[in-house]
Design an enzyme around this catalytic site. Structure first.
Site, PDB file in Angstrom:
ATOM      1  N   TYR A   1      24.414  -6.844  32.655  1.00  0.00           N
ATOM      2  CA  TYR A   1      24.177  -5.523  32.055  1.00  0.00           C
ATOM      3  C   TYR A   1      24.423  -5.566  30.551  1.00  0.00           C
ATOM      4  CZ  TYR A   1      24.277  -0.424  31.565  1.00  0.00           C
ATOM      5  OH  TYR A   1      24.025   0.877  31.190  1.00  0.00           O
TER       6      TYR A   1
ATOM      7  N   ASP B   1      23.247  -4.984  41.594  1.00  0.00           N
ATOM      8  CA  ASP B   1      23.288  -3.528  41.424  1.00  0.00           C
ATOM      9  C   ASP B   1      22.843  -2.807  42.697  1.00  0.00           C
ATOM     10  OD1 ASP B   1      23.349  -1.282  39.158  1.00  0.00           O
ATOM     11  OD2 ASP B   1      21.636  -0.878  40.463  1.00  0.00           O
TER      12      ASP B   1
ATOM     13  N   TRP C   1      27.361  -8.797  37.517  1.00  0.00           N
ATOM     14  CA  TRP C   1      26.734  -7.508  37.241  1.00  0.00           C
ATOM     15  C   TRP C   1      27.044  -7.047  35.825  1.00  0.00           C
ATOM     16  CZ3 TRP C   1      28.243  -2.716  35.606  1.00  0.00           C
ATOM     17  CH2 TRP C   1      27.294  -1.690  35.730  1.00  0.00           C
TER      18      TRP C   1
ATOM     19  N   CYS D   1       0.849  -1.194   0.000  1.00  0.00           N
ATOM     20  CA  CYS D   1       0.000   0.000   0.000  1.00  0.00           C
ATOM     21  C   CYS D   1       0.889   1.251   0.000  1.00  0.00           C
ATOM     22  CB  CYS D   1      -0.889  -0.015   1.245  1.00  0.00           C
ATOM     23  SG  CYS D   1      -1.898   1.466   1.458  1.00  0.00           S
TER      24      CYS D   1
END
Length: 494
Positions: free
Chosen positions: A425, A441, A421, A65
């Site tokens: 992350y 954290d 950690w 379209c």
């Protein structure tokens, strides 16, 4: 994918944006296919058929379209579909991989056999890999003709066609149009700039995303001004590295992000737009995520998982940011960028304060250790960064969206100086893994009021498999409570 026709037709009749990009509707009375949100008069039910992808609609003889423009539909998020490998392959195709590669090299890239990839792709999208790739090339070319003033030759090459003649022939056969006819139909092309619109499924918590990026913006590489985010960009396409910049602003009335690319990225448009989609998590389905998170998501609906334009960059940010404040980490990262500025050439016309590219893995791998220390990186972190950079530069570690998250987390933790950690992350932001969670954290512990790993796991289990989104909400709460950027804790937690 199982498409229930009655549900699909209700979505079309109501122009429900939650379904935008999840399927397309072919209309037999017009011969075109549309997005569920198309503003034209709703077609009769008996004239509608529904397809898993734009490529499947085109395989059945429908043309795109020209009003709702299927190429503008948002894509799928990682957790939207069961075929994660098929989606990873589709993302690579969307970003131009097949312009230089083959089905075999694509299968190797996502870690499966060619036969298995073909089977996955047909089950997920209803078309073959090559059929999907051809449709994506055509839709990209259609977008470039409508939205830019690039010459037709440049459009053909940017979309992955080997020649203008081949491009003209395929466009005429599939769409019954010539490039010049498509360009005459376009009403919103912008001369002398590369400006695009990327759709999303509302709501979009743009201000929250902008605050997250602003708190971590590195001077010379990123800037936030007048409600827009801008940064420098390094993009590899066709074996060539292109350097430039991108500016992203929100247009809520149209439910799109307006993306401006520097002219130097004209040969890497699909790759650059793919980076923007990942950075802003435009494949997210906030209706699903917010409903699962419940009360946690009520204050800021439509929160996105901030992604990355380069996985190695996120890993460097995470290592540098261990233990220290975000502000301190930003200063070190800016100093690193200044010391490797010669590694990339930027175009002359740079907006605002943008001056440098983020250092590449190859640059940091060979950087003299004293230069790292002079930038403020402690000796231990410098060794970690160079080991990480070497793994990425030699291809033994992939920090990309298609990489297996569990195996990548294990590989990261095997590098001296990287703990859970950092690995979690990176899985959140570089891999876009929705269930990653950096449970040690400091800010997350404070907001949740827990002191041990076991207590953290028990508290956050309710949010799986969307714990990465939960972490972003919790960081947002912490910053609102403390009026200060989040700070990471040491890599161990008892």
């Amino acid at each position: 994918m199982n498409l229930d026709p009655d549900t699909c037709y209700k979505a079309v009749a109501s122009h429900d944006r939650r379904f935008d990009g999840r399927f397309f509707v072919g209309v037999s009375s017009t011969g075109v296919y549309c997005r569920p949100v198309c503003a034209v008069r709703t077609p009769r039910r008996e004239n509608c058929t529904f397809y898993e992808s734009a490529a499947a609609a085109e395989k059945h003889g429908f043309r795109p379209c020209l009003r709702c423009r299927p190429e503008l539909a948002p894509g799928h998020g990682l957790a939207d579909i069961s075929g994660r490998l098929a989606q990873a392959a589709a993302t690579l195709i969307d970003e131009g991989f097949m312009a230089e590669g083959s089905v075999a090299t694509l299968a190797a890239r996502v870690g499966v056999t060619e036969r298995h990839l073909r089977r996955l792709f047909d089950a997920q999208f209803g078309v073959s890999v090559l059929e999907y790739a051809l449709t994506q090339r055509l839709l990209l070319a259609k977008r470039l003709l409508a939205d830019t003033a690039l010459p037709v030759t440049e459009v053909a090459l940017a979309a992955g066609f080997g020649s203008v003649r081949r491009f003209n022939d395929v466009l005429k056969t599939r769409y019954g149009l010539t490039p010049l006819a498509l360009r005459r139909r376009a009403t919103d092309g912008v001369a002398d700039r590369l400006v695009f619109e990327l759709g999303y499924r509302p709501p979009l918590a743009w201000e929250a995303l902008l605050r997250f990026l602003a708190a971590r913006a590195v001077d010379g590489i990123e800037e936030i001004r007048d409600g827009a985010y801008a940064r420098t960009l390094r993009v590899e396409a066709g074996g060539t590295v292109h350097a430039g910049w991108v500016r992203i602003e929100h247009v809520p009335r149209r439910m799109v992000l307006r993306v401006t690319l520097s002219a130097s990225l004209a040969r890497a448009i699909p790759q650059a737009l793919g980076k923007v989609r990942r950075l802003c998590d435009l494949g997210c389905r906030p209706d699903v995520v917010d409903r699962h998170l419940g009360e946690l998501a009520q204050a800021v609906p439509g929160m996105r998982l901030p992604g990355s334009v380069d996985g190695f960059e996120i890993a460097v940010r995470a290592v540098v940011g261990q233990v220290i404040s975000v502000v301190h980490a930003r200063r070190i990262l800016a100093a690193l960028a200044q010391r490797t500025a010669a590694a990339g050439t930027l175009p002359d016309a740079m907006p605002g304060s943008l001056r440098h590219l983020f250092p590449s893995a190859a640059a940091i791998a060979v950087m003299p250790p004293q230069d790292l220390r002079d930038a403020g990186v402690p000796a231990g972190k410098a060794r970690t960064l160079q080991a990480l950079a070497q793994h990425v530069a030699d291809g033994t570690l992939a920090l990309e969206e298609h990489a297996p998250p569990e195996a990548t987390v294990v590989a990261l933790r095997a590098i001296d100086g990287i703990g859970d950690w950092t690995a979690q992350y990176v899985a959140m932001r570089a891999l876009g893994w929705p269930d990653a969670f950096p449970g040690t954290d400091y800010a997350l512990r404070k907001v949740l009021g827990v002191d041990t790993v076991r207590a953290m796991q028990a508290r956050t289990a309710q949010w799986a498999p969307w714990r990465a989104y939960a972490a972003v909400h919790l960081w947002h709460r912490y910053e609102a409570m403390k009026d200060a950027p989040a700070v990471s804790e040491p890599e161990t937690m008892t």
